[in-house]
Design an enzyme around this catalytic site. Sequence first.
Site, PDB file in Angstrom:
ATOM      1  N   ASN A  65       7.501   6.777   1.957  1.00 30.08           N
ATOM      2  CA  ASN A  65       7.018   5.757   1.017  1.00 30.08           C
ATOM      3  C   ASN A  65       5.500   5.779   0.986  1.00 30.08           C
ATOM      4  OD1 ASN A  65       7.768   3.120  -0.540  1.00 30.08           O
ATOM      5  ND2 ASN A  65       6.066   2.525   0.800  1.00 30.08           N
ATOM      6  N   GLU A  66       4.934   6.038  -0.171  1.00 27.62           N
ATOM      7  CA  GLU A  66       3.480   5.919  -0.375  1.00 27.62           C
ATOM      8  C   GLU A  66       2.675   6.654   0.690  1.00 27.62           C
ATOM      9  OE1 GLU A  66       2.781   1.721  -0.694  1.00 27.62           O
ATOM     10  OE2 GLU A  66       3.517   1.610  -2.740  1.00 27.62           O
ATOM     11  N   GLU A  77       4.982  -9.527   3.033  1.00 26.43           N
ATOM     12  CA  GLU A  77       4.856  -9.607   1.575  1.00 26.43           C
ATOM     13  C   GLU A  77       5.449 -10.870   0.988  1.00 26.43           C
ATOM     14  OE1 GLU A  77       6.377  -5.878   0.133  1.00 26.43           O
ATOM     15  OE2 GLU A  77       4.581  -4.781   0.763  1.00 26.43           O
ATOM     16  N   GLN A  78       5.385 -11.943   1.753  1.00 14.50           N
ATOM     17  CA  GLN A  78       5.898 -13.228   1.263  1.00 14.50           C
ATOM     18  C   GLN A  78       5.292 -13.632  -0.064  1.00 14.50           C
ATOM     19  OE1 GLN A  78       5.070 -16.227   4.167  1.00 14.50           O
ATOM     20  NE2 GLN A  78       6.022 -15.056   5.822  1.00 14.50           N
ATOM     21  N   ARG A 105       3.442  -0.814   9.145  1.00 14.21           N
ATOM     22  CA  ARG A 105       4.166   0.376   8.692  1.00 14.21           C
ATOM     23  C   ARG A 105       3.211   1.559   8.645  1.00 14.21           C
ATOM     24  NH1 ARG A 105       5.054  -0.679   2.122  1.00 14.21           N
ATOM     25  NH2 ARG A 105       2.871  -1.104   1.676  1.00 14.21           N
ATOM     26  N   GLU A 154       7.543   1.539  -8.586  1.00 11.49           N
ATOM     27  CA  GLU A 154       7.301   0.119  -8.284  1.00 11.49           C
ATOM     28  C   GLU A 154       6.356  -0.424  -9.344  1.00 11.49           C
ATOM     29  OE1 GLU A 154       5.958  -0.473  -4.254  1.00 11.49           O
ATOM     30  OE2 GLU A 154       7.469   0.884  -3.404  1.00 11.49           O
ATOM     31  N   TRP A 158      -1.921  -8.589  -1.734  1.00  9.29           N
ATOM     32  CA  TRP A 158      -2.811  -7.796  -0.897  1.00  9.29           C
ATOM     33  C   TRP A 158      -4.227  -7.621  -1.438  1.00  9.29           C
ATOM     34  CZ3 TRP A 158      -3.968  -3.703  -4.016  1.00  9.29           C
ATOM     35  CH2 TRP A 158      -2.981  -3.276  -4.940  1.00  9.29           C
ATOM     36  N   CYS A 162       1.154   9.788  12.766  1.00 14.98           N
ATOM     37  CA  CYS A 162       0.219  10.849  12.411  1.00 14.98           C
ATOM     38  C   CYS A 162       1.018  12.004  11.816  1.00 14.98           C
ATOM     39  CB  CYS A 162      -0.528  11.286  13.671  1.00 14.98           C
ATOM     40  SG  CYS A 162      -1.649  12.656  13.396  1.00 14.98           S
TER      41      CYS A 162
END
Lengths: 634, 634, 634
Positions: free
Chosen positions: B143-144, B364-365, B105, B316, B324, B109
């Site tokens: 997002n982020e 992200e399991q 993700r 979140e 991570w 740029c």
Amino acid sequence: MKRTLGTCYYPEHWPEDQWGEDARRMVEAGLTWVRIGEFAWSRLEPVRGAYDFAWLDRAIAVLGGAGLRVVLGTPTATPPRWMLDRHPDMLALDEQGRARKFGSRRHYCFSHEGYRAECALIVEQLAERYGKNPHVAAWQTDNEYGCHDTALSYSDAARIGFQVWLRDRFSGDIAALNTAWGNVFWSMEYDDFAQIDLPNLTVTEANPAHCLAFRRYTSDAVVSFNRLQVDILRAHTDRPLTHNYMGRITDFDHFAVGDDLDIASWDSYPLGFLEDRVGADAARQRIYAQTGDPDFQAFHHDLYRAVGRGRWWVMEQQPGPVNWAPYNPEPLPGMVRLWTWEAFAHGAEAVCYFRWRQAPMAQEQLHAGMLRPDSKDAPAIIEAREVARELADAGDVAPAQAPVGLIFDYDADAAWQVQPHGATLSYFGLVFEQYRALRSLGLSVDILPPTVRDFTGYAVVLAPGMMHMPQDLKNALAQSEAHVVLGPRSGARDAHMNIPLPLPPDYPDLDVTVARIESLRPDMPRDLADGGRIINYREIIEGTADVVLRCAKGSAIAMHAGTGTYVAAWLDLEGWQNILRPLIQNAGIETIDLPDGVRIRDTGAERFWFNFTQEPHQIGAHHLAPISVLRQPR
Amino acid sequence: MKRTLGTCYYPEHWPEDQWGEDARRMVEAGLTWVRIGEFAWSRLEPVRGAYDFAWLDRAIAVLGGAGLRVVLGTPTATPPRWMLDRHPDMLALDEQGRARKFGSRRHYCFSHEGYRAECALIVEQLAERYGKNPHVAAWQTDNEYGCHDTALSYSDAARIGFQVWLRDRFSGDIAALNTAWGNVFWSMEYDDFAQIDLPNLTVTEANPAHCLAFRRYTSDAVVSFNRLQVDILRAHTDRPLTHNYMGRITDFDHFAVGDDLDIASWDSYPLGFLEDRVGADAARQRIYAQTGDPDFQAFHHDLYRAVGRGRWWVMEQQPGPVNWAPYNPEPLPGMVRLWTWEAFAHGAEAVCYFRWRQAPMAQEQLHAGMLRPDSKDAPAIIEAREVARELADAGDVAPAQAPVGLIFDYDADAAWQVQPHGATLSYFGLVFEQYRALRSLGLSVDILPPTVRDFTGYAVVLAPGMMHMPQDLKNALAQSEAHVVLGPRSGARDAHMNIPLPLPPDYPDLDVTVARIESLRPDMPRDLADGGRIINYREIIEGTADVVLRCAKGSAIAMHAGTGTYVAAWLDLEGWQNILRPLIQNAGIETIDLPDGVRIRDTGAERFWFNFTQEPHQIGAHHLAPISVLRQPR
Amino acid sequence: MKRTLGTCYYPEHWPEDQWGEDARRMVEAGLTWVRIGEFAWSRLEPVRGAYDFAWLDRAIAVLGGAGLRVVLGTPTATPPRWMLDRHPDMLALDEQGRARKFGSRRHYCFSHEGYRAECALIVEQLAERYGKNPHVAAWQTDNEYGCHDTALSYSDAARIGFQVWLRDRFSGDIAALNTAWGNVFWSMEYDDFAQIDLPNLTVTEANPAHCLAFRRYTSDAVVSFNRLQVDILRAHTDRPLTHNYMGRITDFDHFAVGDDLDIASWDSYPLGFLEDRVGADAARQRIYAQTGDPDFQAFHHDLYRAVGRGRWWVMEQQPGPVNWAPYNPEPLPGMVRLWTWEAFAHGAEAVCYFRWRQAPMAQEQLHAGMLRPDSKDAPAIIEAREVARELADAGDVAPAQAPVGLIFDYDADAAWQVQPHGATLSYFGLVFEQYRALRSLGLSVDILPPTVRDFTGYAVVLAPGMMHMPQDLKNALAQSEAHVVLGPRSGARDAHMNIPLPLPPDYPDLDVTVARIESLRPDMPRDLADGGRIINYREIIEGTADVVLRCAKGSAIAMHAGTGTYVAAWLDLEGWQNILRPLIQNAGIETIDLPDGVRIRDTGAERFWFNFTQEPHQIGAHHLAPISVLRQPR
């Protein structure tokens, strides 16, 4: 010749109306020299072929008029931005194959013919204009060759240059190269010189013969780059030529560059070096964080005295914190004076402080100067003034041959880098640790180039780790009156980086053979029988020579016959002292066991004592105050 | 406004027949909010220009119908694969010059005009369709921003954008740029803006002025990227807009992005952050491995309260182990509840847990959810239910100004990154350690943007390390009623990253001058005269102001005059406490010395006590159980 | 079958007149085998299509004539330089996207069709000429597949090969791939197989399903590369075929490669491995620096016995210091003999020392041989002669099934690499530490491929960390008579790297569910209730099975029902011993608690005791001298 002081100055950085006052204050502080010009290409040639020397004319006139002697640098370390439009491929490539871009300095590949031609043009212009200028008393070529890892380049220009160099070396005979390099080993044989790539990015390590040849080519490229400028300058001036080498840069042969110059000079940043390249452990780094390592500058002083064939300077002397090390503390009060006197004790003709005024802009904002950015005195100028006063009645440079010679061979350093065998091993480290041991015994040392064949006057000569020792060097050493200390790894390779037969060291009248070798983890040193330890590396030796040092378990570590001694291991300080002390004493030289941080240096006229520690020391009749210099007639 | 809970949900990840049951359980757990949509571009526009909103219509209907309020995210952090066929050059390049490929993700740029246009199209579609949907109660852009080091890009698009930005900033006057940057330094002068490359891959460090300008450009690029979406959304909706910032991402100015939005939100992963970015030493990491650092979330809560001008969320919230960090332990029982209450104590309007159900597939399991992959309750939902019950009678968000203001300046963080001077130095670290000291004294803190000029109501304002301090800020501070604490490094650079004259801090009515600086090895701290130590960095100061702190050897470390105090060093916790405690008490503010791991936070209505430790603590009359929250009326 | 010795020899490295004497000395030393040819392509085909076999004919005649049996290697690990002119794109690309250049070895991409065709041509030539040569008694394909990280390549050839492989696997259905990989997660869905890139250089981690698929593709590419050579060789010879695998290379499925061969062999460098890849901590590295880890070689011996379906060799045995590890000490006297006997104890048919004579040139100059570069005996030949004498009356290879089976699954190793969850976690490490525990209990172990379904004869079978366990394997285990030990992470993923439902382990008749997991910092181990500790990783489990191990705080760590036991954590050595010892004893197998460094291995006819320590040990009636082998009839 008088001992003198100087500084590095950038008139192009300051308003012209400030030059006069700056010059006046330099003279007031007792400075003789001012180095200028070496980064000013964009002001000397703002547009290709359109030169602007008027400002430099005026700067030299102002500085010279104030009584200063100018060292004029060629600006080839900082090609202007327009140069890249003309020569987009002039950039060096790093080992990962990435172009090293414009935006700082040294952004050129030594092998690029187009860039060389541009350098010739600007040097020609400068030489013509200033070669006979009465204020220009010396010239510097470029700036710090090899700094920022810029000697080795993996560009197309370097690849083609390397191929031409190899074709020449092997007289066009590719089979001879294949044989010399042992390319049959993994089917690495070439059909043509044009197939030979640079030895980076190979799947696993490249052939060490290939790597060493590339390092030799690189060294030759630096030498010829410098020679191009020297030849032009010589045609226009009879002033001495120098280059300012950077500390612990070993990627080219400084002796070979120096052979084309009149004076060697180097840039001495004791605190930056301690953090960045001495290789001391953390405890030692902490102890000497504000003084620098007590042997590191001395080693370079002795090295560059050899490179300059007796004539050498410190062109840049650290005046306060630098900006480029991982940590940048202040020198302790008195250290700028101590460092300056140390250089003179080792024979320097001049010590120039870098830089005059701290720059408020660009990359070196946090590099101290003699003046603060607001032009007030920084600590360095105060200590420099003190040295200047002391110099007034201190006598001239007083050369003297040392009793001990230590050979330093850039080619051997390259060979060790190519094939270290253990993660902690380096040639520089080995030689430097032997040097430290000699100095801890109170000795002055001459560093010798590998080309020396006349050892007259030396009681002891050491040639540790010199991977390739030509037969005539071995013969010259064996036939000299000096006691010769070899090993470890001396003579371990032939001229093309192969193991020779008979096995090393194959030294005249010394029946010692290195049967095998091993490298050691840092946590597995081995005790010597009588104090000290083997670290890093050892060899298993055989032969009929006398064993003069054993490890605690009994095997031979050093053997001796006639005037030759072979040491088959890397020792710690105590170990080196234990093998060298009696050997040197037997050669008729007095030794003095000095504490760590206290050092002696003799000139022809004086004995200097230096105390790098924050404690006083009493050595015999001598009392050394903390951070102090003691100078006695000899 | 009520304090509320929520979660992050991905209807596109689950069978449609599961949505209703999921929504029912969310409501049953006491959740108000559900954020959706932010990664769903490939489902919203599976083929370029062919939109499919039917599923999203149904998802919103199901969720909203169950009583949830939807936060709808724009999906621009995850451009679909077909986007690359249209815009092969839209990928960012990393500092090494490598394209950052499709397959995860944030593969874009910020400077790429073509990609911006595509974003505008999808946002327009979403805004038109859902801008007035009764269930869509708020919007999130992208997002982020900046996560995974994605703010800075070394692409051609960024290079050209940077050149345009510079041309605009310098009104097309390249000489002005050369002067402002000090490009004469190493002949780095440009003839044209089109010659200016990005400051990566230079031979040695690039000009810090160049580097800082590029970071400012990058920040502006993020701001304008966000504004493009904001402008479109505003045209179609009156619902509040937010963005979910990621912890300790400082590569762009969050205040500037926040100025275009209505609510700030951030993503709080206390355990991942402790491992990955707090910068705690190993011992501290071990102590707080299962609770998170006791000040790190609080700092961000206070930061985003400022970014949101009072309105902020945790978008979140870590619900269990993440996937991570180098190590990913479980939170201790009670921590999810504690973190949630801590956010409310700092003024959050909402806390949303990421994510509803642990994903069985893709990256992200191993990131926990409120539910297990098999839909059974995970620990987080149990603690969330407990908070929901407690919220029922807990009162509303109760804003209150803190007694202490602490300026946080993203531009200063960039300046420190460009020129840290020592390997351990960072602006974020300095500010965070001052924040920790304030919190250890029992204080609530307001973080202030660097643009604030009205300090009414603050007893004390701190502006440590703010490299460039505009004159009007200095004046506003000096004229305020607050006691102002500056330094180290406050005002150390002008607007273009040059050392200013007069030398810093140049603060009204405070005669203190930073004469020089040094950075310190971690193993060479220096004792203060009355407890605590100097670490990392110190300045040597001069002037006539009163010395209020000295090092053990006597030199001045802090000086004071009128309402201004300058601290000339980075101190350890005890050092900061020793300088700040009396200063704050003198300003009329009570302090309480808290043990490490115990913290207080006051709102307008309540005092909260948090115990992050596994031991009980007794503070005055207050008994704090291990891992606990104590809430009192104020 | 007799136990035999051999060596690796390079006739092309030495003058032809030396071959006869070398062969004579090999025979004199008691060697049976001589491996040749595997790096000689540039001599076999100096110009494309112009073969030169005359020298190899003579070399084989000389060696065979002296009584040696030749193992002939295909030279495909060292394509000559001309190959690159024909196939410039044959080079592998590393994970950073850089071509891995010519100049060492293994410079090819397994996926490159052009290079495969060239390999087929040279193998065909060799097979035709020597397939029935009476002296050529075995063949080796290529050399050390995957060494120097050469299995994984990020080239265009690999990308295209991967796309074809995926299209085939998913029957051309891109939607099926998107579903299997969960590509909806971050809009990573593809429209076409041609859009799928390799999973390197993504912004953040790539989809683990994508990564695992690429690793599986890579493994299949190695298998098919090898099979191409096997098919050609089989058409011309009936001699056994082998490949020499390198230690701890797990980037392809050795079982799958081995299925096409007759004998497995591996290259055993105990000291190099200890430094480079065992993963021991520094203290352990120091203890075993001159002996190698006492379990590492044994593990590989047992692994390759499985890969070779009972038939296996050590093709390269370390004879002295190697050249490639960070530190390269000498083996202690006796270790070459010990290592040799250890291989025979584990069932080796032959042990060949690498290499005959130390090379004076190229990359491996500092790799010891049986002879020194000057042809004198090195220590290895002396110890080899001793083994040869002992072998004369030592009996034949005596196969025997071990009581314990341990499944090793290369696919699980890939899955752990793709998704380790904690920085210290690896599948190899987990299996190896269980293996060490079994060996410390005095057990002999059979390593089993993941494809085995018949467990007859095993009292205990372990399948730790096997991420994907096919249902028929679970059934076969549950229906076997063996006690089965699973976990941690056994059955944790489905075939496409997704979390399965029901949650793992989902093992027949064992009501245990992994509710959640966590990874642990190295400094936060957790005590078990009865000795030993949890390290690295743990799972929280639920269910009705009996708890047979708890942590000190009480939660279940292992549960048991029927013949199944699930261990929900990574344990330290004591922990594994504590769970395994009673379990194995209950299965009727005797255990002996051995000191670290002492190991037992049983064959069908003998019990061997090995003492890797420098101290003597008394175990019951057995006295073990330092560095010794004790062989008893069984």
